[in-house]
Design an enzyme around this catalytic site. Structure first.
Site, PDB file in Angstrom:
ATOM      1  N   PRO A   1      71.010 -82.562  84.656  1.00 51.23           N
ATOM      2  CA  PRO A   1      71.347 -81.491  83.752  1.00 51.23           C
ATOM      3  C   PRO A   1      70.693 -80.007  84.110  1.00 51.23           C
ATOM      4  CG  PRO A   1      72.129 -82.936  82.248  1.00 51.23           C
ATOM      5  CD  PRO A   1      71.281 -83.693  83.779  1.00 51.23           C
ATOM      6  N   GLU A   2      70.730 -78.541  84.021  1.00 55.80           N
ATOM      7  CA  GLU A   2      69.400 -78.028  84.209  1.00 55.80           C
ATOM      8  C   GLU A   2      69.728 -76.641  83.167  1.00 55.80           C
ATOM      9  OE1 GLU A   2      68.855 -75.832  88.166  1.00 55.80           O
ATOM     10  OE2 GLU A   2      68.622 -77.559  89.651  1.00 55.80           O
TER      11      GLU A   2
ATOM     12  N   HIS B   1      78.422 -98.025  77.726  1.00 53.01           N
ATOM     13  CA  HIS B   1      77.428 -97.082  78.214  1.00 53.01           C
ATOM     14  C   HIS B   1      77.387 -96.788  76.643  1.00 53.01           C
ATOM     15  CE1 HIS B   1      77.679 -98.340  81.994  1.00 53.01           C
ATOM     16  NE2 HIS B   1      78.854 -98.361  82.033  1.00 53.01           N
TER      17      HIS B   1
ATOM     18  N   ARG C   1      73.030 -94.971  82.976  1.00 54.60           N
ATOM     19  CA  ARG C   1      72.220 -95.008  83.059  1.00 54.60           C
ATOM     20  C   ARG C   1      70.475 -94.983  83.040  1.00 54.60           C
ATOM     21  NH1 ARG C   1      71.605 -91.617  90.113  1.00 54.60           N
ATOM     22  NH2 ARG C   1      73.547 -92.671  90.202  1.00 54.60           N
TER      23      ARG C   1
ATOM     24  N   LYS D   1      48.248 -68.194  93.108  1.00 51.18           N
ATOM     25  CA  LYS D   1      49.264 -69.762  93.439  1.00 51.18           C
ATOM     26  C   LYS D   1      49.435 -70.372  94.963  1.00 51.18           C
ATOM     27  CE  LYS D   1      52.033 -72.568  90.949  1.00 51.18           C
ATOM     28  NZ  LYS D   1      51.065 -73.458  90.129  1.00 51.18           N
TER      29      LYS D   1
END
Length: 294
Positions: free
Chosen positions: A2-3, A108, A127, A170
């Site tokens: 997830p972002e 889970h 997981r 950069k």
């Protein structure tokens, strides 16, 4: 994984459930997730009232009336499910079908928070790449996972002047620079691809090429604007449903239906018709249009 928009969506879903309510009991069904739970984790949470919820980067944070802060990272497959006091799933609530059963009894289900009103908040993570930690609020800025994180891309500190200063020397590709969590907090792969496409900037371009001795390339203004816009649109749409992500109420995020480049390799660019290409940068897939993005 997830972002920012997905984490923001989950946080907003949990906010009306947890904020202002007391955690009566905590059931831990294992010793930890990616890392062991801190010592006395369940005891320090039990009996505490949640004073507020917020997001920092890709972390969900909950303040407690004890002065501690609960930190949660969803990892790759972490999800919260809210169960009412009646014990049955309400229509539309999400739960792993493979782990179906009473709330918190699936194979889970690793953490169950029992609230004072009978609600149970269940954390499920097949997981076990998620993280939960508990620390004094005074340590928030120095915490090992929070210290050194860059500005929030939806906050006032994220602006052209800031980005120009951080990009000035950069040499890294623009895609990598935008994903640097020390520069911008919580910005992830999907939304960087989408923002770069909207700003017509190549992910291969060196970040410093957008900064001049006097001033900056006008496209840097466009990049800042599109980063904000794509994140705001994704939050409004409830995020993107990729693999395991879902809201706390089970609804699927819809932003993936608006992808202009992400996961569209070989499909025609919506601007010029050329095929969308894919390349790997820092181990992650980048989707872009060679003709539109320079």
């Amino acid at each position: 994984m997830p972002e920012l928009p997905e984490v923001e969506t989950v946080m907003r879903g949990l906010k009306p459930v947890l904020e202002g309510r007391r955690i009566e009991a905590v059931n831990l069904r294992r010793a930890g997730l990616r890392f062991p739970f801190p010592e006395g984790f369940a005891e320090r949470l039990s009996g505490r009232r949640v004073t507020g919820l917020w997001r920092r980067a890709k972390y969900i944070l909950a303040g407690l009336d004890s002065g501690d802060v609960l930190l949660v990272h969803l990892g790759m497959t972490g999800r919260f499910t809210v169960f009412t006091g009646q014990g049955a799933r309400n229509l539309g609530e999400f739960y792993f079908e493979t782990a179906a059963g009473e709330a918190g009894q699936g194979p889970h289900d690793h953490v169950v928070l029992a609230l004072e009103d009978g609600t149970r908040v269940v954390y499920t993570d097949p997981r076990r790449f998620g993280i939960m930690d508990l620390f004094p609020e005074a340590e928030a800025t120095t915490h090992k996972l929070l210290g050194g994180i860059g500005v929030e891309p939806l906050g006032n500190e994220f602006n052209v002047a800031y980005l120009a200063e951080r990009f000035r020397d950069k040499a890294a590709p623009l895609k990598a620079a935008l994903l640097d969590q020390h520069i911008i907090a919580g910005l992830g792969n999907i939304y960087v691809c989408e923002a770069l496409y909207r700003a017509r900037l190549s992910p291969r371009r060196k970040a410093r090429t957008l900064v001049k001795k006097k001033g900056h390339d006008p496209r840097l203004d466009e990049l800042v604007r599109h980063v904000r816009e794509v994140l705001a649109e994704a939050i409004t749409a409830g995020g993107s449903t990729l693999q395991d992500f879902a809201h706390t109420d089970g609804a699927a995020g819809a932003f993936q239906q608006r992808f202009l480049v992400y996961d569209r390799e070989g499909e025609p660019c919506m601007s010029c018709g050329a095929p969308i290409e894919r390349l790997v940068q820092s181990g992650r897939s980048t989707f872009y249009c060679r003709h539109c993005q320079k």
